[in-house]
Scaffold this motif. Sequence first.
Motif, mmCIF file in Angstrom:
data_model
loop_
_atom_site.group_PDB
_atom_site.id
_atom_site.type_symbol
_atom_site.label_atom_id
_atom_site.label_comp_id
_atom_site.label_asym_id
_atom_site.label_seq_id
_atom_site.Cartn_x
_atom_site.Cartn_y
_atom_site.Cartn_z
ATOM 1 N N HIS A 474 1.123 70.294 -15.928
ATOM 2 C CA HIS A 474 1.875 70.405 -17.187
ATOM 3 C C HIS A 474 2.892 71.538 -17.132
ATOM 4 O O HIS A 474 4.090 71.348 -17.406
ATOM 5 N N PHE A 475 2.448 72.731 -16.767
ATOM 6 C CA PHE A 475 3.359 73.872 -16.741
ATOM 7 C C PHE A 475 4.225 73.877 -15.483
ATOM 8 O O PHE A 475 5.307 74.476 -15.495
ATOM 9 N N ASP A 476 3.793 73.224 -14.429
ATOM 10 C CA ASP A 476 4.638 73.102 -13.240
ATOM 11 C C ASP A 476 5.956 72.415 -13.588
ATOM 12 O O ASP A 476 7.002 72.706 -12.996
ATOM 13 N N ARG A 477 5.894 71.480 -14.537
ATOM 14 C CA ARG A 477 7.061 70.669 -14.875
ATOM 15 C C ARG A 477 8.030 71.385 -15.816
ATOM 16 O O ARG A 477 9.124 70.887 -16.059
ATOM 17 N N TYR A 478 7.634 72.536 -16.352
ATOM 18 C CA TYR A 478 8.486 73.227 -17.322
ATOM 19 C C TYR A 478 9.696 73.866 -16.635
ATOM 20 O O TYR A 478 9.564 74.527 -15.602
ATOM 21 N N ALA A 509 -10.040 74.056 -16.384
ATOM 22 C CA ALA A 509 -8.899 73.449 -15.694
ATOM 23 C C ALA A 509 -7.590 73.870 -16.356
ATOM 24 O O ALA A 509 -6.594 74.161 -15.675
ATOM 25 N N TYR A 510 -7.576 73.907 -17.685
ATOM 26 C CA TYR A 510 -6.366 74.308 -18.395
ATOM 27 C C TYR A 510 -6.013 75.764 -18.091
ATOM 28 O O TYR A 510 -4.849 76.103 -17.860
ATOM 29 N N ILE A 511 -7.019 76.616 -18.069
ATOM 30 C CA ILE A 511 -6.784 78.031 -17.753
ATOM 31 C C ILE A 511 -6.222 78.174 -16.343
ATOM 32 O O ILE A 511 -5.288 78.947 -16.106
ATOM 33 N N MET A 512 -6.778 77.425 -15.394
ATOM 34 C CA MET A 512 -6.273 77.514 -14.023
ATOM 35 C C MET A 512 -4.827 77.028 -13.951
ATOM 36 O O MET A 512 -4.023 77.555 -13.180
ATOM 37 N N GLY A 513 -4.482 76.018 -14.752
ATOM 38 C CA GLY A 513 -3.088 75.578 -14.795
ATOM 39 C C GLY A 513 -2.169 76.672 -15.308
ATOM 40 O O GLY A 513 -1.038 76.823 -14.830
ATOM 41 N N MET A 514 -2.649 77.462 -16.284
ATOM 42 C CA MET A 514 -1.856 78.595 -16.766
ATOM 43 C C MET A 514 -1.765 79.686 -15.708
ATOM 44 O O MET A 514 -0.678 80.220 -15.448
ATOM 45 N N GLU A 515 -2.890 80.020 -15.099
ATOM 46 C CA GLU A 515 -2.886 81.048 -14.054
ATOM 47 C C GLU A 515 -1.955 80.668 -12.919
ATOM 48 O O GLU A 515 -1.219 81.508 -12.386
ATOM 49 N N ASN A 516 -1.983 79.406 -12.547
ATOM 50 C CA ASN A 516 -1.195 78.937 -11.421
ATOM 51 C C ASN A 516 0.302 78.978 -11.706
ATOM 52 O O ASN A 516 1.117 78.860 -10.803
ATOM 53 N N ASN A 517 0.648 79.132 -12.986
ATOM 54 C CA ASN A 517 2.043 79.268 -13.391
ATOM 55 C C ASN A 517 2.273 80.633 -14.019
ATOM 56 O O ASN A 517 2.889 80.772 -15.079
ATOM 57 N N ASP A 519 4.235 82.929 -13.382
ATOM 58 C CA ASP A 519 5.613 83.359 -13.576
ATOM 59 C C ASP A 519 6.134 82.955 -14.950
ATOM 60 O O ASP A 519 7.112 83.520 -15.452
ATOM 61 N N LEU A 520 5.486 81.973 -15.594
ATOM 62 C CA LEU A 520 5.929 81.449 -16.883
ATOM 63 C C LEU A 520 4.955 81.783 -18.003
ATOM 64 O O LEU A 520 5.342 82.320 -19.044
ATOM 65 N N VAL A 521 3.685 81.459 -17.813
ATOM 66 C CA VAL A 521 2.677 81.626 -18.859
ATOM 67 C C VAL A 521 2.087 83.025 -18.748
ATOM 68 O O VAL A 521 1.405 83.349 -17.778
#
Length: 855
Positions: A474-478, A509-517, A519-521
């Motif tokens: 989700h955040f990768d696409r931002y 999983a959602y938290i890891m998606g934020m951590e993995n981004n 630079d943005l989140v």
Amino acid sequence: MNSKRWLCLVSAGIIVGALQTISAQQRAVMQINTAAVKNTVDPNLHGIFFEEISHGGEGGLYGELIQNRGFEESRVPPGAVVENGFLNGNPNKHPHYNLNGKASDWRMPWPVKTPWPYWSLDTGAQAGIELALSTEKPLNEATPNALVLNIRSLDPEKNNLVNDGFWGINAIKGEEYNLSFYADADTYKGPLTVGLLSSTGTRIATYTFKSLGPGWKKYSCKLTPTATDGKARFAFTFGSTGHLRLDFVSLFPKNTFKNRPNGLRKDLAQYLADLKPAFVRWPGGCYVEGINVESAPNWKTSIGPVEKRPGTFSVWGYWSSDGFGYHEYLQFCEDIGSSALYVFNAGVSCQFRTGTFIPDENLQPVIDDVLDAIEYAVGPVTSKWGKVRAANGHPKPFPLKYLEVGNEQHGPFYARRYNRFHEAIKRKYPEMKIISSMGIGDLNRRTLDSIKVTDIADEHAYKAAYWAFNNYDHFDRYKRGDYEVYVGEYATNAGVGRGNMLAALNDAAYIMGMENNGDLVKMSSYAPLFENVNTRHWPVNLINFDADKSFARISYYTIRMMNEHRSDENLVTTLKVLEAEKPKARNGGSVGLATWDTQTEYKDIEVYEKGSLVYKSDFIKKPEEWQAIRGTWKVQDSAMAQTAQGAQRLMILKGRNFETYTLKLKARKLSGTNAFIIPFAVQGPRQHMRAHIGSYVNANCVFEMVNDEAVTDITAQRRLPKPIEIGRWYDITLEVGFDKVDCYLDGKLLMSYTEPKKILGIAGRDKETGDLIIKVVNASDEAYNTAINFDGPVTPAGTGAAISLQTDSLNVENSFASPTGYVPKKKPLNLLTAKQINYIFPKYSITVLRLKTKG
């Protein structure tokens, strides 16, 4: 690699360098480049958001034990009227800011059934006591109502006025409680006894005032229970006849968080402190918007003596005393070492309610109020509001760092307001970080494009089960911009019971998606925090409690674990699932028929396995093969018709289980809003997947998942080639493979679904210790034997630890009976220096591997 012998040495799940037979598990490979930093993870990533909802403050975090202490909770909030049992927040029909000049017709049930809610007489038959509310000779303007008692006669045994507290008062044997109240004893001479009654009516704490005098006077005492009872009640007991006025009755435990007067309930505050939040967002949420602009919270009326605070009517249908006001909020932030994130009303009420607003030309006083709030928090003691702060006992500035302009507003109208607030605040306080609202969902381009500049954009993410896995990128696409992202409210809150292990896996999983981004989140906060189980306003809440007990959901411990083991920098990492020698069918189960606000016929249902027909419907001769769950189902000309209006009208084929198969049927729309819904992988009435043809008012098609009767999209909505026609028969085919499903309409591929990877992983580094931190979420029903390879000069060495939260079922939850039934467990790891280690990640697990390193 069936039963392949690997060189390994087993240590608490880690396999390094000896012989071990591996079988009956899925396999994966994780590649970590210890020399390649992807981005950094902000130390402010994990904060908390506190809103007055579900009595999370009143009767929860705020330590007051008397409900309706000022006898004001039968008041109708400002700007509203009660009509036919409903609260109308916009009786003058002011325009709704988001309805093109029209007025909203929103109403809410008015909950008040008595002039003095939560107070009642408990007397014997011979007592003659009358109650009334009076506004004559008020204690002060903020509490205009007083309870007037006309005591004409007494009963020999029982003459009590009682308050049930917040569904009980937690009386603890030997603990001290501080009671205070105001009384004007006109002709009542006393004595007046105060105390606590057990749930069976026994007096367990008592104090007697021998006499009272005329005029408003404050009376205080200490109560010490002789027994413990979580359902105790407070009682005034009258010892003479006469005329008596009472107001502002307050009872606090002496033992509050940090032992502060007017303080916080210790166990609930400690939950928050243990999360080690970087910031605290307050006071809302919808609460900050108010049901109309007149009743929205005002920080200036929430400071100073508590008996002079008029309170705020929450959009969730009850009064907040504002005892936990702006000053107490800032103090709490300081007490737990967090920055303050203050959300202020932007002159607009909740758009999902009345949506009333202050016109642009009258907005300057609102802007001035915000500037005053900042000055109160951080201004010097020589400033007007800094001097007030010092007079309230805190000369030093408070840790206010962030300001958010409104809550969940969006669009050009909001953006114009945001720009005015931003310019005014930055002009005077350039160091303040200012957050813009993006509405109730993802980043809103219409809003962003209309905002001149924003430091941080706040998106909200309430999602159903498995959304986080289907949308891990989700955040990768931002698109990156000149702003940071704050996920101000997130939770998996549909299809997960009251907050079970499935919720925790999705939240992880959602938290890891934020951590993995990273630079943005930069910031995030779960919502809501609290639920008094006697008054639930939201489906899933992080911490549950009643008067004397509490427990945290599994997601609470997940967030705490993720924050305690937050990397400073992310390393370039991949996780690849290897193809299984014997793949498992992921979409096995029965099949069904369904509609949503649509009347539809289905016929000629056929199921093929390996090319052979294994089931064929015959609704005339064998209707008993099917079970109607919801709706009005009947046979019409050899077809099964669903003729009722409503959501999730469902029928399922009983007692059948298909693994990989082809489902064929014919469908015809008779009337209604959407079109066809074809359930498959049916595990029962509350759990299945489905192909929805004609979703979004017969415009789209989508695959959906139903879990615990909550529906979530598992593919993106796609436009239909053209809307489904009424009266025409369509041929529908589902090709259900091991992990992929193709849906055909009249022989043409319409959409496809491939099950997402249910094991996700990231890796990073703690810069201070040098530790490698590996986080893996396995939501699969199988363990994964994972080879973890390290590229680069840094490798594991010496010792480490595995911190894991794992269950055997997705549906388990913590509870009052077992408050810590499911929490992380830590095991030591003894490692040899190696470029590769193996770890078996159990099914339904959230795991952190923290490894010492060399190199």
